[in-house]
Design a protein around this motif. Structure first.
Motif, mmCIF file in Angstrom:
data_model
loop_
_atom_site.group_PDB
_atom_site.id
_atom_site.type_symbol
_atom_site.label_atom_id
_atom_site.label_comp_id
_atom_site.label_asym_id
_atom_site.label_seq_id
_atom_site.Cartn_x
_atom_site.Cartn_y
_atom_site.Cartn_z
ATOM 1 N N GLY A 74 0.840 -1.185 0.000
ATOM 2 C CA GLY A 74 0.000 0.000 0.000
ATOM 3 C C GLY A 74 0.875 1.233 0.000
ATOM 4 O O GLY A 74 2.103 1.151 -0.091
ATOM 5 N N THR A 75 0.245 2.394 0.097
ATOM 6 C CA THR A 75 0.984 3.654 0.142
ATOM 7 C C THR A 75 0.552 4.472 1.350
ATOM 8 O O THR A 75 -0.474 4.184 1.985
ATOM 9 C CB THR A 75 0.760 4.479 -1.127
ATOM 10 N N TYR A 76 1.356 5.494 1.651
ATOM 11 C CA TYR A 76 1.061 6.382 2.782
ATOM 12 C C TYR A 76 1.410 7.801 2.360
ATOM 13 O O TYR A 76 2.350 8.011 1.588
ATOM 14 C CB TYR A 76 1.883 5.976 4.015
ATOM 15 N N PRO A 77 0.664 8.810 2.862
ATOM 16 C CA PRO A 77 0.931 10.198 2.473
ATOM 17 C C PRO A 77 2.334 10.656 2.879
ATOM 18 O O PRO A 77 2.981 10.041 3.741
ATOM 19 C CB PRO A 77 -0.143 10.990 3.231
ATOM 20 N N PRO A 78 2.824 11.747 2.273
ATOM 21 C CA PRO A 78 4.161 12.270 2.584
ATOM 22 C C PRO A 78 4.357 12.522 4.074
ATOM 23 O O PRO A 78 3.430 12.953 4.772
ATOM 24 C CB PRO A 78 4.214 13.578 1.792
#
Length: 490
Positions: A74-78
């Motif tokens: 998955g991804t995560y915000p900066p």
């Protein structure tokens, strides 16, 4: 807090159950429906993604995002990690970790490498996490002067006005105007340090909190004393766990040393980009969804709990001890500003430079050669792409400086991939309160994915987004428009 707030009460009860939410609502004195609305709104209450996550920031987008994404679940915000990007996280039942130098480091232990900081004054020559280290650097002069009767509210306000200090959070509003407005208000009054740094490309506030907490605290206390605030709150992005723990230790040290002249505490942010907007920030502190308020009234008139409130950025307040020590004229001659420089440069990091420094010179300080670059993203997601290497990095210029983020992109970078990341970021972070923003940001994602270059369509998109309630929507199309301008000038 002087009034029970829902968010800390929910944090104390994680993981949440129906009974725990009901108890928190009762203690905060809010309707149960409001409590459940908050639980559904903030990511950490509705459930964070688990597994190995790629931090989706502009630098990762320029490093082969699709390939990097294949190695994550998955991804995560900066997270202010652009100088180290690409970065992977791991979220498990045991906690949150960052992949660093071959091991998983808990969030509560990870700090940005001190070597990223390059400068003096705002940036210390060595880390100063303890009061003894801060004193060794000549710190606490302002609070000592206050304690000795050599400083008073009038002198502080006059010095800030004569220096012409502008807010460093992006809006560049005259600091003395906000301070004087709160000083004239009726007690009780509050000071809130906005440390919810969520703008892609920015890591200046995170670095200051992690390595120079006493400078930030001294500036906050001096400002609070000057405006007559009865309490100081540091609203810190909740992922910055090491910074939060360091600030809490620093507050205790100041109190033990007899220099905590105003009660001070840390408030963990709601964990959303919109929380950086000052009125949305106040809403979250009051235990509500972080949605911008209609203005006027402004926070200096009716802020936290309806009382006059001074909301200032971390870097803005960190300038106060230096300004008072050096004097307004000497400070103004160099007018220091922190710039987060990352991307395709040899030495990414945090650079302390005088306002007005040409963009090309700033890049060369970081080991970047403008001639070898395709463009830079100036100001973060709410910023612009540019190739104007002679542009003075100053407020009020032709292009928005924002909080000082500069992300450099080489000739081979697909800038549309970078733009798609920014468009997706805006869509995900829209609070949904006003219609133009969620509609416009969703449409923008589709336009960017198909690489739409029709100027009339972009004009329609811009007209829609300009109708947004706050700066998130109003600035969401700037990078898109500027990329077309850069392409047209190539």
């Amino acid at each position: 807090m002087e009034q029970p707030s829902l968010l800390p009460l929910l944090d104390e009860r994680l993981p949440l159950t129906e009974e725990k939410v009901a108890e928190a609502a009762r203690l905060a004195g809010v309707p149960l429906a409001q409590a459940w609305g908050v639980v559904a709104y903030y990511p950490r209450y509705r459930g964070l993604p688990q597994g190995r996550l790629l931090v989706d920031d502009p630098v990762a987008r320029a490093r082969g995002f699709s390939r990097l994404r294949e190695e994550a679940e998955g991804t995560y915000p900066p997270l202010g990690l652009e100088a180290l990007s690409p970065v992977y996280l791991r979220f498990t039942e045991k906690g949150r970790f960052l992949e660093w130098e071959g091991r998983w480091v808990p969030f509560r232990e990870f700090r940005l490498p001190f070597a990223l900081g390059r400068g003096h004054g705002l940036l210390p020559p060595e880390p100063a996490p303890t009061l003894a280290q801060y004193l060794a650097l000549g710190g606490l002069g302002g609070l000592r002067a206050w304690k000795g009767g050599l400083l008073d509210p009038g002198k502080v306000l006059k010095a800030v006005e004569e220096a012409g200090l502008l807010g460093r959070g992006g809006a560049a509003f005259p600091t003395h105007v906000k301070m004087r407005a709160v000083a004239q208000g009726q007690a009780p009054k509050y000071l809130v340090v906005n440390a919810d740094e969520s703008e892609p490309g920015n890591f200046k506030d995170r670095f200051l909190l992690e390595h120079h907490p006493f400078l930030v605290l001294e500036g906050a206390l001096l400002a609070a004393l000057a405006v007559g605030a009865s309490r100081v709150y540091l609203y810190v992005r909740e992922e910055f766990e090491a910074a939060i723990l360091g600030l809490e230790r620093a507050i205790r040290e100041l109190e033990e040393a007899g220099f905590l002249f105003v009660p001070t505490e840390v408030f963990r942010s709601g964990g959303l980009y919109i929380c950086g907007e000052e009125t949305a920030l106040l809403e979250s502190m009051e235990g509500k969804r972080a949605e911008p308020r209609l203005k006027p009234p402004f926070p200096v008139e009716r802020g936290l709990w309806g009382r006059p409130t001074l909301v200032q950025n971390v870097e803005t307040l960190a300038n106060l001890p230096l300004l008072l020590r050096e004097g307004p004229e000497a400070w103004r001659r160099k007018e220091p500003k922190l710039f987060s420089i990352s991307g395709d440069v040899a030495r990414p990091g945090l650079y302390e430079l005088p306002l007005g420094t040409p963009l090309g010179e700033a890049l060369r300080r970081a080991g970047g050669e403008p001639e070898a670059l395709q463009a830079v993203l100036l100001g973060g997601a709410a910023g612009v792409f540019t190739r104007d290497w002679d542009l003075p990095l100053a407020y009020g210029g032709r292009l928005p400086l924002g909080a000082g983020a500069i992300v450099a992109f080489g000739k081979d970078v697909d800038l549309w991939e970078v733009l798609e990341g920014l468009a997706h970021f805006f869509q995900e972070e829209s609070c949904g309160k006003c219609f133009p923003c969620p509609l416009g940001t969703a449409v923008q994602v589709g336009m960017v994915r198909r690489r739409e270059r029709d100027p009339s369509l972009l004009q329609d998109l811009a007209a829609t987004l300009r109708g947004s309630l706050c700066g998130l929507g109003q600035s969401a199309f700037w990078a898109y428009r500027s990329l077309l301008e850069v392409e047209g000038a190539a």
